[in-house]
Design an enzyme around this catalytic site. Structure first.
Site, mmCIF file in Angstrom:
data_model
loop_
_atom_site.group_PDB
_atom_site.id
_atom_site.type_symbol
_atom_site.label_atom_id
_atom_site.label_comp_id
_atom_site.label_asym_id
_atom_site.label_seq_id
_atom_site.Cartn_x
_atom_site.Cartn_y
_atom_site.Cartn_z
ATOM 1 N N GLU A 86 0.875 -1.178 0.000
ATOM 2 C CA GLU A 86 0.000 0.000 0.000
ATOM 3 C C GLU A 86 0.909 1.223 0.000
ATOM 4 O OE1 GLU A 86 -2.761 0.641 3.252
ATOM 5 O OE2 GLU A 86 -4.114 1.736 1.940
ATOM 6 N N HIS B 263 -0.975 7.457 6.181
ATOM 7 C CA HIS B 263 0.409 7.243 5.728
ATOM 8 C C HIS B 263 1.225 8.517 5.948
ATOM 9 C CE1 HIS B 263 -0.352 3.369 3.652
ATOM 10 N NE2 HIS B 263 -1.578 3.844 3.641
ATOM 11 N N HIS C 273 -9.943 0.525 -0.404
ATOM 12 C CA HIS C 273 -10.950 1.083 0.529
ATOM 13 C C HIS C 273 -11.758 2.199 -0.126
ATOM 14 C CE1 HIS C 273 -7.555 3.693 1.481
ATOM 15 N NE2 HIS C 273 -7.010 2.837 2.325
ATOM 16 N N ASN D 115 -12.883 5.896 0.939
ATOM 17 C CA ASN D 115 -11.950 6.443 1.923
ATOM 18 C C ASN D 115 -10.642 6.842 1.253
ATOM 19 O OD1 ASN D 115 -13.392 3.941 3.822
ATOM 20 N ND2 ASN D 115 -13.493 6.071 4.450
ATOM 21 N N HIS E 267 -16.265 4.002 8.628
ATOM 22 C CA HIS E 267 -15.528 4.488 7.462
ATOM 23 C C HIS E 267 -16.447 4.900 6.317
ATOM 24 C CE1 HIS E 267 -12.036 2.839 9.491
ATOM 25 N NE2 HIS E 267 -11.287 3.462 8.616
ATOM 26 N N ASP F 204 -8.604 -3.777 6.791
ATOM 27 C CA ASP F 204 -7.662 -2.652 6.934
ATOM 28 C C ASP F 204 -7.320 -2.493 8.419
ATOM 29 O OD1 ASP F 204 -6.010 -0.550 6.242
ATOM 30 O OD2 ASP F 204 -7.613 0.887 5.881
ATOM 31 N N GLY G 227 -7.255 3.211 9.358
ATOM 32 C CA GLY G 227 -7.515 1.784 9.448
ATOM 33 C C GLY G 227 -8.627 1.499 10.442
#
Ligand SMILES: [Zn+2]
Length: 395
Positions: A143, A155, A230, A233, A265, A288, A323
């Site tokens: 990812e 991230h 995802h 998202n 989410h 996730d 996540g």
């Protein structure tokens, strides 16, 4: 004589068929036969196991998972993989793609190398030993790091990289042939070249963490992206005159869509929209999940940084969702509740569809002769009471 089990079940969802009062004959690690009890001859010496009041389904497959029970897969140690695998198995998951987060090159290469070695030596699915109990890693989902900083989610911005085939080549080499999915933001300069390179190496390419316009996402799909990570998202929001990546994903049948179905989410109405647009067979449930899954509220690691978990919701220090803590068993029950579809109708989202993404459709995610005996045993409310990984009960 080989270890032979006759697993009797009140109901079996294969999942394309529903078998009442059925039996699954397991020889060693594989399924030999499945059918109604009166049609399957049980060999002498087989161990009979009775789940008359239960439903048996294929073990679940999670193609996007970072960690659980205090461990992150970036640790890439056999201890971390075993602890995570045991927790996943408690929730019916029998195989998964170990998912990386954007991190320094050194850390990414080390994680890819160690995970690759664990997968190759422990993954009975592709090699043939039996070292890891519980759910088994069957590949690596990279990812990033080629993500859009604007849509990075959890991230770290400092670790996001410009798309580079050289860098990807290094990562694939470290993973030693075990990388199976690459997630990238297709609108970045050089992304399509990296996408085509990844496809040429046999990876599935997912689009995500992306601010792509409709046209940019479409170009990526034309270039071979088959997957959306995802969905909803960390994506450019859908607007009726600027539908963006979501518009392309919802309207193009070449793409399957991951969904985090924890009710946090993505709102249930958006989940219903996704299922209507994609058809249930192109929706893939993913956890996730992070190291905080299966743990009390507190601070946990995702790769190299900290996330805070409160009431099962994970956020970064900036407050971005980071996540989840949900497992596929609960996600599947949610999906059925949100859409009104039956449990069996939703089952492909955690079985046949993720198996197809991993290229394991005849081996995983199905109760059929010659497939791995990966099974989840469920009570009347579809809670997991036992899990078999390659023929072995693991709970
Ligand atoms: Zn993500």
């Amino acid at each position: 004589m080989k270890d032979v089990k006759a697993i009797f079940a009140g109901t079996i969802y294969t999942p394309s068929e529903e078998i009442r009062d059925g039996v699954i004959l397991v020889e060693g690690h594989r399924i030999a036969k499945v059918g109604p009890r009166e049609q399957v001859k049980i060999p002498a010496g087989a161990t009979a196991i009775d789940y008359q009041d239960r439903t048996v389904v294929p073990g679940f497959i999670d193609i996007h998972i970072h960690g659980a029970v205090g461990h992150d897969l970036m640790e890439a140690t056999p201890e971390a993989v075993s602890a995570i695998g045991k927790y996943l198995a408690r929730h019916g998951t029998t195989s998964y793609a170990a998912t990386t987060v954007a991190a320094s090159l050194e850390r990414t290469l080390n994680a890819a190398k160690s995970l690759g070695e664990i997968i190759k030596t422990s993954n009975v699915a592709r090699v043939g030993s039996d070292k890891i109990t519980g759910a088994q890693p069957v590949g690596i989902h990279l990812e990033g790091p080629f993500l859009n900083v604007k849509r990075r989610g959890a991230h770290p911005a400092s670790q996001i990289q410009k798309p580079s085939t050289e860098l990807l080549e290094k990562m694939l080499e470290a993973a030693g042939g075990t990388a199976c999915i690459l997630t990238l933001a297709p609108e970045l300069e050089g992304a399509l070249e990296v996408l085509e390179f990844a496809r040429s190496r046999g990876l599935q390419v997912g689009i995500g963490h992306s601010n792509a316009t409709y046209e940019e996402a479409k170009s990526a799909i034309d270039a071979g992206a088959t997957h959306a990570v995802h969905c909803f998202n960390a994506m450019r929001p859908f607007m009726h005159r600027d539908t963006g990546i979501i518009g392309a994903v919802l309207t193009d049948d070449r793409v399957s869509a991951e969904l985090i179905c924890d009710g946090i989410h993505v709102e249930p109405a958006a989940i219903r929209l996704l299922v209507r647009a994609k058809g249930i067979e192109r929706v893939i449930l993913v956890s996730d999940s992070l190291s905080g899954a299966g743990m009390p509220d507190g601070n946990y690691r995702l790769g190299n940084f900290t996330v805070h978990v409160a009431g099962g919701v994970c956020r970064t220090v900036e407050g971005n969702l980071a996540g989840s803590t949900i497992m596929l068993d609960a996600a599947l029950r949610n999906l059925s509740a949100y859409t009104g579809l039956s449990y069996r109708e939703c089952l492909p989202c955690v079985t046949t569809s993720p198996a197809r993404t991993l290229g394991l459709e005849n081996q995983k995610g199905v109760i059929a002769p010659r497939a791995d005996a990966d099974l989840a045993v469920l009570d009347q409310q579809f809670y997991v009471t036992q899990t078999y990984v390659r023929g072995r009960p693991v709970l």
